[in-house]
Design an enzyme around this catalytic site. Structure first.
Site, short mmCIF file in Angstrom:
data_model
loop_
_atom_site.label_atom_id
_atom_site.label_comp_id
_atom_site.label_asym_id
_atom_site.label_seq_id
_atom_site.Cartn_x
_atom_site.Cartn_y
_atom_site.Cartn_z
N ARG A 34 0.82 -1.21 0.00
CA ARG A 34 0.00 0.00 0.00
C ARG A 34 0.86 1.26 0.00
O ARG A 34 0.48 2.27 -0.62
CB ARG A 34 -0.96 -0.04 1.19
CG ARG A 34 -2.06 -1.09 1.02
CD ARG A 34 -2.66 -1.52 2.35
NE ARG A 34 -3.83 -2.39 2.17
CZ ARG A 34 -3.76 -3.70 1.94
NH1 ARG A 34 -2.58 -4.30 1.83
NH2 ARG A 34 -4.87 -4.42 1.82
N ARG A 130 -5.74 -18.57 -9.33
CA ARG A 130 -6.51 -17.95 -8.26
C ARG A 130 -7.63 -17.07 -8.83
O ARG A 130 -7.42 -16.33 -9.79
CB ARG A 130 -5.59 -17.14 -7.34
CG ARG A 130 -4.57 -18.03 -6.66
CD ARG A 130 -3.58 -17.24 -5.84
NE ARG A 130 -4.19 -16.59 -4.70
CZ ARG A 130 -3.53 -15.80 -3.86
NH1 ARG A 130 -2.24 -15.59 -4.05
NH2 ARG A 130 -4.16 -15.25 -2.84
N ASP A 327 -3.85 -15.70 7.28
CA ASP A 327 -2.56 -16.22 6.81
C ASP A 327 -1.87 -17.12 7.82
O ASP A 327 -0.92 -17.82 7.47
CB ASP A 327 -1.63 -15.05 6.47
CG ASP A 327 -2.04 -14.33 5.20
OD1 ASP A 327 -2.65 -14.98 4.32
OD2 ASP A 327 -1.77 -13.13 5.08
N LYS A 354 -6.30 -19.62 -1.67
CA LYS A 354 -5.05 -18.90 -1.45
C LYS A 354 -4.04 -19.39 -2.49
O LYS A 354 -4.39 -19.91 -3.53
CB LYS A 354 -4.57 -19.12 -0.01
CG LYS A 354 -5.37 -18.32 1.01
CD LYS A 354 -5.05 -16.84 0.88
CE LYS A 354 -5.70 -16.01 1.96
NZ LYS A 354 -5.33 -14.58 1.83
#
Length: 459
Positions: A34, A130, A327, A354
């Protein structure tokens, strides 16, 4: 550097002596993504210290460079991003290759959506499996177009627009990635874009948007939260200090808990409440862990985490906690094999999409090590045993967290545990082996370990 992990490299762990010492884990992966992205969208320069220099993050940095932002590593190890301002990115000359990074790909979809350009997103074999549909759906409703109509997996060619439409979007499942992609796209829309979530997910995007000058509000709404962003507000570059990644710290903490007489201090770790479900669960299991020297850095809570050898007991982990520890479930499942009683982990549907089907991969690996584990629907059940045999070679399915979780487990099993490939660990935690060995863990290439054993036989 290569976008993809290096050649296949098996790695083995075995029973170690006491683990001890103070270590600093690399910067948080979520915040690193980010910081780079918002730095590129801001005006002026953003200086980032502590950036995670792992493949996932480097892929995002290269993608931003390809789109025209300046991204440089300074001589002192800090990174400087020269922003282009909102709408200032340019069409890339080639593909945007995100390697193994689902976070990078999904967040950058929100960025590209707000620019009048076409960009082809791709990644490694694992990332190409994914699903991207749940991110693409709200972005398409805002105005993003996809050349490969009907596809929802990479590679995909996305066509953005300078005229995005603001939306109010209710997340069907808690997802910081989807929320963040919509909010990033909302920066380019005229008017208010809002995201409604029934369960709180990671809020790094909201915190960092506010830190960079965005007009954003977070209010209670119908039992959940409504995050509202006013579009087309100028962002200004800021200094960002990235704290240590709690998901990386989890492996060192877990190693200390299951290795006799151990005491490890992991310094400067992010302890944002949306990321500490693993540590909350460990406390419920009876772990001797504590947060010390708590403070705030760049708008985020930070602490030093101390962990000592502990007798663990099985617990039920509610589905509501999943967003704050998604996670860490592979590591928790490995720990549960050594906890007294049964551990139930509920609400884990997200683990099936994932880097691998983590539920299936964990069950297969744990059973191969002699543990008792099974998954039904979105619930994983592990029965603790006094001893776990180990002695297996684990199929990692190109998943870094599967690899690291089993290497930690191997420190406590009766026989060594080998992972078929440790190369992809570099996608999130390139210093894993170095830091584990620094505190005393025994990790070797399989051939190296056998050669050492033969040498001792002849001494």
């Amino acid at each position: 550097m290569s976008t993809h992990a290096a050649d296949v490299r098996p790695l083995m762990s075995r029973k170690s002596g006491r683990l001890q010492g103070a270590v600093v884990v690399p910067g948080d992966k979520s915040i690193s993504h980010r910081a780079l992205i918002l730095g590129a969208l801001a005006e002026g320069r953003t200086r980032i210290t502590g950036l995670l220099e792992a493949e996932d993050i480097l892929c995002t940095a290269r993608a931003l460079e390809a789109l025209g932002a300046g991204v440089e590593r300074d001589a002192d190890g800090a990174w400087t991003v020269t922003g282009r301002g909102l709408g200032g990115l340019a069409a890339p000359a080639g593909d945007l290759d995100f390697g193994n990074s689902g976070t990078g790909a999904r967040l950058m979809m929100g960025v590209v959506a707000g620019h009048p350009l076409a960009a082809r997103f791709t990644g490694d074999a694992s990332l190409q499996k994914r699903p991207m549909g749940r991110v693409l759906a709200p972005l398409q409703s805002m105005g993003l177009a996809i050349e490969e109509e009907g596809r929802n997996t990479l590679p995909l060619t996305l066509v953005g627009t300078g005229d995005l439409v603001p939306i109010s979007y209710r997340l069907p499942v808690p997802s910081a990635q989807v929320k963040s992609a919509v909010l990033l796209a909302g920066l380019f829309a005229s008017g208010e874009t809002s995201v409604i979530e029934s369960e709180k997910s990671r809020d790094h995007t909201e915190k960092m948007l506010r830190y960079f000058g965005a007009e954003i509000s977070v209010e209670p709404f119908e039992g959940g939260l409504r995050i509202a962003l006013e579009g087309r507000r100028t962002l200004q570059g800021q200094p960002v200090a990235v704290p240590g990644d709690p998901s990386s710290a989890a492996f060192l903490v877990a190693a200390a808990l299951i290795t006799p007489a151990s005491d490890i201090l992991v310094k400067n770790v992010l302890v944002n409440p949306t990321r500490t479900g693993f540590y909350e669960t460990l406390a419920e299991m009876g772990a001797d862990i504590s947060f010390e020297n708590e403070r705030e850095v760049s708008g985020e809570p930070v602490a030093d985490i101390r962990a000592r050898t502990s007798e663990l007991r099985g617990v039920t982990v509610p589905a509501a906690r999943a967003p704050s520890m998604i996670d860490e479930y592979p590591m928790l499942a490995a720990l549960a094999t050594l906890a007294e009683g049964e551990t139930l982990m509920e609400g884990l549907a997200e683990l099936r999409v994932k880097e691998s089907d983590r539920l299936a991969a964990m069950v297969d690996g744990l059973v191969a090590c002699g543990a008792i584990a099974h998954a039904r629907g979105d619930t994983l059940t592990v029965l603790g045993l006094p001893k776990v045999r180990g002695g297996a070679t684990i199929k990692t399915h190109m998943d870094h967290r599967i690899a690291m979780s089993f290497l930690v487990l191997g420190l406590a099993t009766e026989e060594p545990v080998t992972v078929d490939d440790a190369s992809m660990i570099a996608t999130s935690f390139p210093e894993f082996r170095t830091l584990m060995q620094q505190v005393g863990a025994t990790l070797d290439e399989p051939g190296q370990a056998s050669n050492e054993a033969r040498g001792k036989d002849h001494e």
